[in-house]
Design a protein around this motif. Structure first.
Motif, mmCIF file in Angstrom:
data_model
loop_
_atom_site.group_PDB
_atom_site.id
_atom_site.type_symbol
_atom_site.label_atom_id
_atom_site.label_comp_id
_atom_site.label_asym_id
_atom_site.label_seq_id
_atom_site.Cartn_x
_atom_site.Cartn_y
_atom_site.Cartn_z
ATOM 1 N N LEU A 141 -3.209 4.892 -5.473
ATOM 2 C CA LEU A 141 -1.795 4.906 -5.079
ATOM 3 C C LEU A 141 -1.352 3.465 -4.824
ATOM 4 O O LEU A 141 -2.084 2.704 -4.186
ATOM 5 C CB LEU A 141 -1.604 5.757 -3.818
ATOM 6 C CG LEU A 141 -0.168 6.091 -3.429
ATOM 7 C CD1 LEU A 141 0.429 7.100 -4.420
ATOM 8 C CD2 LEU A 141 -0.110 6.669 -2.031
ATOM 9 N N PRO A 142 -0.183 3.063 -5.309
ATOM 10 C CA PRO A 142 0.274 1.688 -5.089
ATOM 11 C C PRO A 142 0.293 1.313 -3.596
ATOM 12 O O PRO A 142 0.629 2.136 -2.734
ATOM 13 C CB PRO A 142 1.692 1.689 -5.672
ATOM 14 C CG PRO A 142 1.674 2.788 -6.688
ATOM 15 C CD PRO A 142 0.758 3.840 -6.118
ATOM 16 N N ALA A 143 -0.045 0.072 -3.328
ATOM 17 C CA ALA A 143 -0.151 -0.419 -1.946
ATOM 18 C C ALA A 143 1.131 -0.183 -1.149
ATOM 19 O O ALA A 143 1.071 0.193 0.024
ATOM 20 C CB ALA A 143 -0.522 -1.897 -1.951
ATOM 21 N N MET A 144 2.276 -0.395 -1.765
ATOM 22 C CA MET A 144 3.544 -0.214 -1.050
ATOM 23 C C MET A 144 3.704 1.228 -0.576
ATOM 24 O O MET A 144 4.189 1.478 0.536
ATOM 25 C CB MET A 144 4.723 -0.609 -1.946
ATOM 26 C CG MET A 144 6.054 -0.587 -1.223
ATOM 27 S SD MET A 144 6.095 -1.579 0.294
ATOM 28 C CE MET A 144 6.000 -3.216 -0.376
ATOM 29 N N ARG A 145 3.281 2.189 -1.386
ATOM 30 C CA ARG A 145 3.379 3.597 -0.981
ATOM 31 C C ARG A 145 2.402 3.902 0.146
ATOM 32 O O ARG A 145 2.709 4.694 1.047
ATOM 33 C CB ARG A 145 3.154 4.518 -2.177
ATOM 34 C CG ARG A 145 4.341 4.419 -3.136
ATOM 35 C CD ARG A 145 4.470 5.488 -4.142
ATOM 36 N NE ARG A 145 4.465 6.826 -3.601
ATOM 37 C CZ ARG A 145 4.146 7.896 -4.319
ATOM 38 N NH1 ARG A 145 3.811 7.764 -5.592
ATOM 39 N NH2 ARG A 145 4.162 9.093 -3.784
ATOM 40 N N VAL A 146 1.222 3.302 0.113
ATOM 41 C CA VAL A 146 0.252 3.493 1.205
ATOM 42 C C VAL A 146 0.832 2.935 2.498
ATOM 43 O O VAL A 146 0.773 3.579 3.550
ATOM 44 C CB VAL A 146 -1.108 2.837 0.873
ATOM 45 C CG1 VAL A 146 -2.063 2.940 2.051
ATOM 46 C CG2 VAL A 146 -1.723 3.467 -0.377
ATOM 47 N N HIS A 147 1.418 1.730 2.429
ATOM 48 C CA HIS A 147 2.061 1.141 3.614
ATOM 49 C C HIS A 147 3.192 2.041 4.112
ATOM 50 O O HIS A 147 3.351 2.228 5.317
ATOM 51 C CB HIS A 147 2.626 -0.247 3.295
ATOM 52 C CG HIS A 147 1.614 -1.335 3.303
ATOM 53 N ND1 HIS A 147 0.974 -1.775 4.440
ATOM 54 C CD2 HIS A 147 1.126 -2.086 2.283
ATOM 55 C CE1 HIS A 147 0.149 -2.750 4.145
ATOM 56 N NE2 HIS A 147 0.209 -2.962 2.830
ATOM 57 N N LEU A 148 3.965 2.580 3.206
ATOM 58 C CA LEU A 148 5.074 3.464 3.580
ATOM 59 C C LEU A 148 4.555 4.699 4.323
ATOM 60 O O LEU A 148 5.073 5.062 5.386
ATOM 61 C CB LEU A 148 5.868 3.875 2.348
ATOM 62 C CG LEU A 148 7.027 4.843 2.581
ATOM 63 C CD1 LEU A 148 8.127 4.177 3.401
ATOM 64 C CD2 LEU A 148 7.590 5.324 1.263
ATOM 65 N N LEU A 149 3.531 5.326 3.775
ATOM 66 C CA LEU A 149 2.983 6.539 4.399
ATOM 67 C C LEU A 149 2.366 6.237 5.767
ATOM 68 O O LEU A 149 2.650 6.922 6.748
ATOM 69 C CB LEU A 149 1.938 7.185 3.480
ATOM 70 C CG LEU A 149 2.470 7.794 2.188
ATOM 71 C CD1 LEU A 149 1.318 8.167 1.261
ATOM 72 C CD2 LEU A 149 3.357 8.998 2.466
ATOM 73 N N MET A 150 1.538 5.207 5.820
ATOM 74 C CA MET A 150 0.863 4.900 7.087
ATOM 75 C C MET A 150 1.830 4.299 8.103
ATOM 76 O O MET A 150 1.709 4.558 9.303
ATOM 77 C CB MET A 150 -0.332 3.974 6.850
ATOM 78 C CG MET A 150 -1.497 4.650 6.148
ATOM 79 S SD MET A 150 -2.108 6.146 6.989
ATOM 80 C CE MET A 150 -2.798 5.450 8.499
ATOM 81 N N GLY A 151 2.801 3.532 7.635
ATOM 82 C CA GLY A 151 3.822 3.004 8.545
ATOM 83 C C GLY A 151 4.646 4.129 9.154
ATOM 84 O O GLY A 151 4.980 4.103 10.345
ATOM 85 N N ALA A 152 4.973 5.125 8.339
ATOM 86 C CA ALA A 152 5.714 6.282 8.845
ATOM 87 C C ALA A 152 4.877 7.072 9.843
ATOM 88 O O ALA A 152 5.396 7.547 10.859
ATOM 89 C CB ALA A 152 6.148 7.180 7.683
ATOM 90 N N LEU A 153 3.572 7.189 9.567
ATOM 91 C CA LEU A 153 2.702 7.895 10.513
ATOM 92 C C LEU A 153 2.650 7.150 11.843
ATOM 93 O O LEU A 153 2.770 7.763 12.914
ATOM 94 C CB LEU A 153 1.288 8.054 9.937
ATOM 95 C CG LEU A 153 0.278 8.754 10.839
ATOM 96 C CD1 LEU A 153 0.720 10.175 11.185
ATOM 97 C CD2 LEU A 153 -1.106 8.754 10.189
#
Length: 132
Positions: free
Chosen positions: A73-85
């Motif tokens: 998964l692209p890094a930006m999407r991982v940051h988005l998911l974990m940042g939202a968590l």
């Protein structure tokens, strides 16, 4: 396959938040002389639920994000998911300690819970989508 380093960084921060929530429960247990249960303390009951809610959702969502990160998964999407968590888990306690039906309650508890549920479903659907 690579190690989920982005997820790991967020998980470390979430672990510090978890420790703070656990310390709050321990402090309130000591103050209320409640080695088990809440001894009738509303504040302790609330702290126990905040801590438990964290335990109920953070591990499964983090595991799913780690799997997505490892699958490319692209890094930006991982940051988005974990940042939202992380945001949802910071918001939730703020709402739990607020009076019901106040703006702080709605933004914190309702907002935090909503973000958490959306993440849970989004991660599950994304995993299934990528596998099918």
């Amino acid at each position: 396959m690579h190690l989920p380093s982005i997820t790991a960084i967020y998980l470390a921060v979430l672990a510090l938040l978890y420790a703070a929530l656990a310390i709050q429960v321990a402090r309130l247990r000591q103050n209320n002389r409640a080695s088990f249960g809440d001894n009738g303390s509303l504040e302790l009951r609330c702290a126990i639920r905040v801590h438990a809610n964290f335990v109920e959702y953070v591990p499964i969502i983090t595991l799913m994000v780690a799997m997505l990160e490892m699958s490319g998964l692209p890094a930006m999407r991982v940051h988005l998911l974990m940042g939202a968590l992380l945001a949802s888990r910071l918001l939730h306690p703020l709402g739990m300690y607020a009076a019901p039906n106040t703006l702080q309650f709605r933004i914190g508890r309702v907002g935090g819970a909503t973000i958490t549920f959306v993440l849970l479903i989004a991660c599950a659907v994304t995993i299934l989508w990528r596998l099918l």
